[in-house]
Design an enzyme around this catalytic site. Sequence first.
Site, short mmCIF file in Angstrom:
data_model
loop_
_atom_site.label_atom_id
_atom_site.label_comp_id
_atom_site.label_asym_id
_atom_site.label_seq_id
_atom_site.Cartn_x
_atom_site.Cartn_y
_atom_site.Cartn_z
N ASP A 7 7.11 -0.75 7.51
CA ASP A 7 5.82 -0.23 7.06
C ASP A 7 6.02 1.20 6.61
OD1 ASP A 7 2.82 -0.57 6.88
OD2 ASP A 7 2.91 1.18 8.17
N GLU A 9 3.96 5.04 5.36
CA GLU A 9 2.76 5.88 5.20
C GLU A 9 3.00 6.79 4.01
OE1 GLU A 9 0.11 5.23 6.76
OE2 GLU A 9 0.93 3.97 8.36
N GLU A 52 -8.05 12.60 2.57
CA GLU A 52 -8.31 11.17 2.82
C GLU A 52 -7.09 10.49 3.44
OE1 GLU A 52 -8.61 12.73 -0.02
OE2 GLU A 52 -10.78 12.79 -0.41
N HIS A 150 -3.00 5.01 11.91
CA HIS A 150 -1.88 4.28 11.34
C HIS A 150 -0.59 5.06 11.61
CE1 HIS A 150 -3.94 1.31 8.57
NE2 HIS A 150 -4.95 1.98 9.12
N ASP A 155 2.90 0.30 13.34
CA ASP A 155 2.40 -0.81 12.54
C ASP A 155 3.48 -1.86 12.29
OD1 ASP A 155 0.00 0.45 12.52
OD2 ASP A 155 -0.07 0.86 10.37
#
Length: 234
Positions: A7, A9, A52, A150, A155
Site C-alpha cells: 500500500d 500514501e 486534504e 491511513h 493498511d
Amino acid sequence: MREVIFDTETTGLDPKTGDRMVEIGCIEMIDRVETGRTFHAYFNPDRDMPVEAERVHGLSAAFLATKPRFAELADELLEFLGDAPLVAHNAGFDFGFLNNELELAGRAAISMERMVDTVAIARRKHPGAKLSLDALCTRYGIDRSHRVKHGALLDAELLAQVYVELTGGRQIGLGLAPGDAVPTLVATSVTNVPWHRPSADRPRREPRPHVASPEELERHRAFIAGITDAIWAS
C-alpha cells in the site's frame, strides 16, 4: 507461491500533475501465509503536503523533510519486491505512483501484468457491495480498531488478511512447512483408498468376533429379569 501485498500514501491523487508517493508498506506472503518479512519506508517528496492529504494519513511536510528520497531506497525496495505478484487495493492507483517514482529515479517500470487488484476480486465475489478496505474488514470480521488514520504498512497488513479471505479463506495457506505447496482438492472414490490392504510391516489380522456368547446372553437375560417396573413390561 510468493506474493507481496503493498500500500502507498501520497500527496494527492495523480502523479501526472506532480503528486508524489510519501510512504510504502509491503508484506511478504508465501502460499497465502505472512512470513513476517516486511518493507516500510517514508520518502521526502521535495514538495508541500496538501491539507486534504495530511488529514488522510497524518504525514506532514516537516516530518517527511527528514526522510530519504525515493531514489535512495529504490534498489532496496526492488530487491524486496523481487519478481513476485504485487497485490494492492485499487492497485492501478498504487502502481501508477510506484512506477512514477521508479521513472523519476531512472529505474524500469514494474509490469502491470504483475498487478493483483483486490477491488476487482471483491467486485466479482461481492457484486453490488461496498468495496472499501474498511467495508471488507467489516465483512470478514477483521479488527481495524487500531486504524485511526491511513498508514501504508498498517493498511497492507489489513489487506493481507482481506486477501486471504477473498481467495479462499485461512485454510488455503495451512501447511506443514513454509515450502509446502497449496493443496489442490481432488475428489477420490473411497474404493481407491487402500486403508484395508495389509502391508509387510502390518500383517493381516483375523476379524474379531462381535457376536455375544451363550454365557453373555444368559447374563443379559438375568440382568433384564432383575429390573423392576420396567417400562416395556407395562
